[in-house]
Design a protein around this motif. Structure first.
Motif, PDB file in Angstrom:
ATOM      1  N   LEU A  73       0.753  -1.230   0.073  1.00 55.02           N
ATOM      2  CA  LEU A  73      -0.036   0.125  -0.011  1.00 55.02           C
ATOM      3  C   LEU A  73       0.964   1.290  -0.150  1.00 55.02           C
ATOM      4  O   LEU A  73       0.521   2.226  -0.822  1.00 55.02           O
ATOM      5  CB  LEU A  73      -0.904   0.062   1.178  1.00 55.02           C
ATOM      6  CG  LEU A  73      -1.637   1.124   1.564  1.00 55.02           C
ATOM      7  CD1 LEU A  73      -2.654   1.562   0.454  1.00 55.02           C
ATOM      8  CD2 LEU A  73      -2.245   1.121   2.837  1.00 55.02           C
ATOM      9  N   PHE A  74       2.004   1.267   1.094  1.00 54.84           N
ATOM     10  CA  PHE A  74       2.742   2.238   0.978  1.00 54.84           C
ATOM     11  C   PHE A  74       3.241   2.590  -0.548  1.00 54.84           C
ATOM     12  O   PHE A  74       3.448   3.851  -1.098  1.00 54.84           O
ATOM     13  CB  PHE A  74       3.952   2.204   1.845  1.00 54.84           C
ATOM     14  CG  PHE A  74       3.429   2.090   3.535  1.00 54.84           C
ATOM     15  CD1 PHE A  74       2.244   2.662   3.860  1.00 54.84           C
ATOM     16  CD2 PHE A  74       4.141   1.246   4.136  1.00 54.84           C
ATOM     17  CE1 PHE A  74       1.690   2.756   5.185  1.00 54.84           C
ATOM     18  CE2 PHE A  74       3.663   1.029   5.499  1.00 54.84           C
ATOM     19  CZ  PHE A  74       2.523   1.838   6.058  1.00 54.84           C
ATOM     20  N   ASP A  75       3.869   1.734  -1.123  1.00 46.80           N
ATOM     21  CA  ASP A  75       4.594   1.880  -2.398  1.00 46.80           C
ATOM     22  C   ASP A  75       3.622   2.309  -3.746  1.00 46.80           C
ATOM     23  O   ASP A  75       3.995   3.185  -4.417  1.00 46.80           O
ATOM     24  CB  ASP A  75       5.195   0.483  -2.910  1.00 46.80           C
ATOM     25  CG  ASP A  75       6.039  -0.173  -2.030  1.00 46.80           C
ATOM     26  OD1 ASP A  75       6.627   0.905  -1.299  1.00 46.80           O
ATOM     27  OD2 ASP A  75       6.514  -1.194  -2.111  1.00 46.80           O
ATOM     28  N   GLU A  76       2.274   1.985  -3.188  1.00 48.23           N
ATOM     29  CA  GLU A  76       1.053   2.407  -4.279  1.00 48.23           C
ATOM     30  C   GLU A  76       0.751   3.839  -4.214  1.00 48.23           C
ATOM     31  O   GLU A  76       0.372   4.713  -4.902  1.00 48.23           O
ATOM     32  CB  GLU A  76       0.021   1.473  -4.216  1.00 48.23           C
ATOM     33  CG  GLU A  76       0.223   0.183  -4.792  1.00 48.23           C
ATOM     34  CD  GLU A  76      -1.111  -0.670  -4.698  1.00 48.23           C
ATOM     35  OE1 GLU A  76      -2.031  -0.384  -4.060  1.00 48.23           O
ATOM     36  OE2 GLU A  76      -0.682  -1.929  -4.853  1.00 48.23           O
ATOM     37  N   ILE A  77       0.750   4.351  -2.818  1.00 50.50           N
ATOM     38  CA  ILE A  77       0.263   5.907  -2.454  1.00 50.50           C
ATOM     39  C   ILE A  77       1.164   6.781  -2.513  1.00 50.50           C
ATOM     40  O   ILE A  77       0.984   7.885  -2.258  1.00 50.50           O
ATOM     41  CB  ILE A  77      -0.863   5.656  -1.407  1.00 50.50           C
ATOM     42  CG1 ILE A  77      -0.142   5.311   0.006  1.00 50.50           C
ATOM     43  CG2 ILE A  77      -1.915   4.817  -1.737  1.00 50.50           C
ATOM     44  CD1 ILE A  77      -1.222   5.332   0.975  1.00 50.50           C
ATOM     45  N   ARG A  78       2.469   6.655  -1.988  1.00 48.94           N
ATOM     46  CA  ARG A  78       3.350   7.189  -1.620  1.00 48.94           C
ATOM     47  C   ARG A  78       3.329   8.608  -2.259  1.00 48.94           C
ATOM     48  O   ARG A  78       3.550   9.687  -2.026  1.00 48.94           O
ATOM     49  CB  ARG A  78       4.775   6.633  -1.556  1.00 48.94           C
ATOM     50  CG  ARG A  78       5.929   7.714  -0.913  1.00 48.94           C
ATOM     51  CD  ARG A  78       7.267   6.873  -1.050  1.00 48.94           C
ATOM     52  NE  ARG A  78       7.308   5.759  -0.202  1.00 48.94           N
ATOM     53  CZ  ARG A  78       7.361   4.637  -0.713  1.00 48.94           C
ATOM     54  NH1 ARG A  78       7.350   4.250  -1.811  1.00 48.94           N
ATOM     55  NH2 ARG A  78       7.421   3.454   0.184  1.00 48.94           N
ATOM     56  N   ALA A  79       3.715   8.327  -3.664  1.00 48.77           N
ATOM     57  CA  ALA A  79       3.709   9.565  -4.634  1.00 48.77           C
ATOM     58  C   ALA A  79       2.511  10.452  -4.591  1.00 48.77           C
ATOM     59  O   ALA A  79       2.645  11.703  -4.998  1.00 48.77           O
ATOM     60  CB  ALA A  79       3.803   9.067  -6.328  1.00 48.77           C
ATOM     61  N   TYR A  80       1.401  10.221  -3.954  1.00 48.81           N
ATOM     62  CA  TYR A  80       0.014  10.913  -4.062  1.00 48.81           C
ATOM     63  C   TYR A  80      -0.088  11.663  -2.580  1.00 48.81           C
ATOM     64  O   TYR A  80      -0.934  12.505  -2.828  1.00 48.81           O
ATOM     65  CB  TYR A  80      -0.742  10.196  -4.506  1.00 48.81           C
ATOM     66  CG  TYR A  80      -0.897   9.373  -5.664  1.00 48.81           C
ATOM     67  CD1 TYR A  80      -0.529  10.259  -7.135  1.00 48.81           C
ATOM     68  CD2 TYR A  80      -0.743   7.990  -5.689  1.00 48.81           C
ATOM     69  CE1 TYR A  80      -0.427   9.366  -8.207  1.00 48.81           C
ATOM     70  CE2 TYR A  80      -0.262   7.432  -7.015  1.00 48.81           C
ATOM     71  CZ  TYR A  80      -0.060   8.268  -8.183  1.00 48.81           C
ATOM     72  OH  TYR A  80       0.121   7.157  -9.454  1.00 48.81           O
ATOM     73  N   ARG A 101       8.194   7.038   7.802  1.00 40.41           N
ATOM     74  CA  ARG A 101       8.917   6.762   7.045  1.00 40.41           C
ATOM     75  C   ARG A 101       8.560   6.525   5.758  1.00 40.41           C
ATOM     76  O   ARG A 101       9.131   6.884   4.641  1.00 40.41           O
ATOM     77  CB  ARG A 101      10.015   5.801   7.654  1.00 40.41           C
ATOM     78  CG  ARG A 101      10.752   6.122   8.807  1.00 40.41           C
ATOM     79  CD  ARG A 101      12.103   5.256   9.065  1.00 40.41           C
ATOM     80  NE  ARG A 101      11.615   3.815   9.013  1.00 40.41           N
ATOM     81  CZ  ARG A 101      11.248   3.224  10.270  1.00 40.41           C
ATOM     82  NH1 ARG A 101      11.320   3.855  11.290  1.00 40.41           N
ATOM     83  NH2 ARG A 101      11.036   1.969   9.987  1.00 40.41           N
ATOM     84  N   ALA A 102       7.615   5.478   5.658  1.00 44.20           N
ATOM     85  CA  ALA A 102       7.060   5.242   4.307  1.00 44.20           C
ATOM     86  C   ALA A 102       6.205   5.991   3.661  1.00 44.20           C
ATOM     87  O   ALA A 102       6.577   6.013   2.402  1.00 44.20           O
ATOM     88  CB  ALA A 102       6.037   3.897   4.635  1.00 44.20           C
ATOM     89  N   LEU A 103       5.824   6.755   4.010  1.00 48.76           N
ATOM     90  CA  LEU A 103       4.928   7.831   3.258  1.00 48.76           C
ATOM     91  C   LEU A 103       5.390   9.281   3.294  1.00 48.76           C
ATOM     92  O   LEU A 103       4.978  10.340   2.705  1.00 48.76           O
ATOM     93  CB  LEU A 103       3.408   7.811   3.767  1.00 48.76           C
ATOM     94  CG  LEU A 103       2.611   6.561   3.816  1.00 48.76           C
ATOM     95  CD1 LEU A 103       1.200   6.845   4.160  1.00 48.76           C
ATOM     96  CD2 LEU A 103       2.579   6.257   2.149  1.00 48.76           C
ATOM     97  N   ASN A 104       6.474   9.583   4.240  1.00 48.71           N
ATOM     98  CA  ASN A 104       7.310  10.970   4.407  1.00 48.71           C
ATOM     99  C   ASN A 104       6.137  11.978   4.693  1.00 48.71           C
ATOM    100  O   ASN A 104       6.120  12.908   4.079  1.00 48.71           O
ATOM    101  CB  ASN A 104       8.012  11.265   3.186  1.00 48.71           C
ATOM    102  CG  ASN A 104       8.898  12.432   3.243  1.00 48.71           C
ATOM    103  OD1 ASN A 104       9.317  12.613   4.490  1.00 48.71           O
ATOM    104  ND2 ASN A 104       9.050  13.098   2.292  1.00 48.71           N
ATOM    105  N   THR A 105       5.276  11.668   5.800  1.00 53.18           N
ATOM    106  CA  THR A 105       4.148  12.598   6.229  1.00 53.18           C
ATOM    107  C   THR A 105       4.168  12.677   7.563  1.00 53.18           C
ATOM    108  O   THR A 105       4.183  11.666   8.449  1.00 53.18           O
ATOM    109  CB  THR A 105       2.893  12.121   5.539  1.00 53.18           C
ATOM    110  OG1 THR A 105       2.145  13.037   5.849  1.00 53.18           O
ATOM    111  CG2 THR A 105       2.411  10.732   6.145  1.00 53.18           C
ATOM    112  N   PRO A 106       3.876  13.887   8.237  1.00 53.00           N
ATOM    113  CA  PRO A 106       4.255  13.924   9.696  1.00 53.00           C
ATOM    114  C   PRO A 106       2.793  13.894  10.388  1.00 53.00           C
ATOM    115  O   PRO A 106       2.723  13.465  11.379  1.00 53.00           O
ATOM    116  CB  PRO A 106       4.304  15.396   9.860  1.00 53.00           C
ATOM    117  CG  PRO A 106       3.796  16.115   8.541  1.00 53.00           C
ATOM    118  CD  PRO A 106       3.870  14.977   7.391  1.00 53.00           C
TER     119      PRO A 106
END
Length: 263
Positions: A73-80, A101-106
């Motif tokens: 899931l992280f790989d699929e949505i990270r860019a968005y 870490r996976a989504l680079n979001t706080p």
């Protein structure tokens, strides 16, 4: 406020129904084609099957997939995913730091709901990162309250503890009910009669507990007359160290929850 639920399984569906009943703006992202069709029949709300079409416009993203599917899931949505979006995760055993870490979001809130959320009687324990504002916390508490009740904890370790108590807790109750039903059957009641006896007994006891300030010890004393039948049963429970066994089981569940969160 647009809410995107990622994962249309049992808990994702439960949250979608609860949010929709409370008139929130909800949409669902689900990959499996058969499940997508089912959700479109069940829910009067948009159902998506690709992340680029729904993730960027969401204000709150609810992660409701199974933990073993988290990395995919992280790989699929990270860019968005954007830094100002609020992530609400109900994935068991997946830590806030892993998601950060996976989504680079706080902005992340981690919650652990339980099975009775399906009927609006759930118990959710939740915590958050420091970047989540007080207003956002209130918003999420309101969302979680649509499925029952919610308890905020200020340390993530209490999510594992909540998993051991309220997350797994319904199974403990069903286990005790099953044993009591079998005892009734052994005494000569039919299975249907035993189910009625035990079900209504639990229901009545819970209602008494909720409608009074008295604690469990006080209620036990009210039922257990000196030299009576209840006292004899309680003495047997003590002789078999039932309370200690229950506490040990909860500790075992906690240990496993901690193990899973470190995997």
């Amino acid at each position: 406020m647009k809410i995107l639920i990622i994962g249309g399984g049992n808990m994702g569906l439960t949250f979608a129904r609860s949010f929709l009943r409370s008139r929130y703006d909800v949409r669902v992202l689900e990959k499996q084609a058969a499940r997508v069709e089912f959700l479109r029949e069940e829910l009067a709300t948009p159902i998506f099957d690709t992340p680029e079409s729904c993730v960027p416009e969401a204000d709150i993203i609810v992660l409701a997939v199974k933990p073993q599917s988290a990395q995919a899931l992280f790989d699929e949505i990270r860019a968005y995913v954007a830094a100002d979006q609020l992530i609400l995760t109900i994935m068991a055993g997946v830590s806030i730091e892993t998601i950060r870490r996976a989504l680079n979001t706080p902005k992340i809130i981690r919650a652990m709901p339980n099975l009775p959320a399906q009927i609006g009687e759930g118990m959710s324990v939740y915590t958050s990162t420091d970047e989540v504002t007080r207003i956002e916390l209130v918003m999420v508490q309101n969302l979680l309250n649509t499925t029952g009740k919610a308890l905020f904890v200020n340390q993530e370790r209490f999510i594992d503890a909540g998993t051991a108590i309220s997350g797994s807790g319904p199974a403990y109750v069903f286990f005790f009910m099953q044993a009591l039903q079998q005892a009734a059957i052994d005494m000569g009641f039919t299975a249907t009669q035993a189910q009625l006896l035990v079900g209504q007994t639990f229901r009545g006891a819970i209602h008494l507990f909720e409608q009074s300030d008295a604690d469990c010890r006080t209620w036990i004393a009210k039922v257990a007359s000196k030299g009576g039948t209840t006292e004899r049963a309680l003495q047997s429970f003590e002789a078999h160290r039932l309370a200690e066994a229950i506490k040990a089981g909860a500790q075992a569940a906690l240990a496993r929850a901690i193990e899973l969160s470190r995997m």
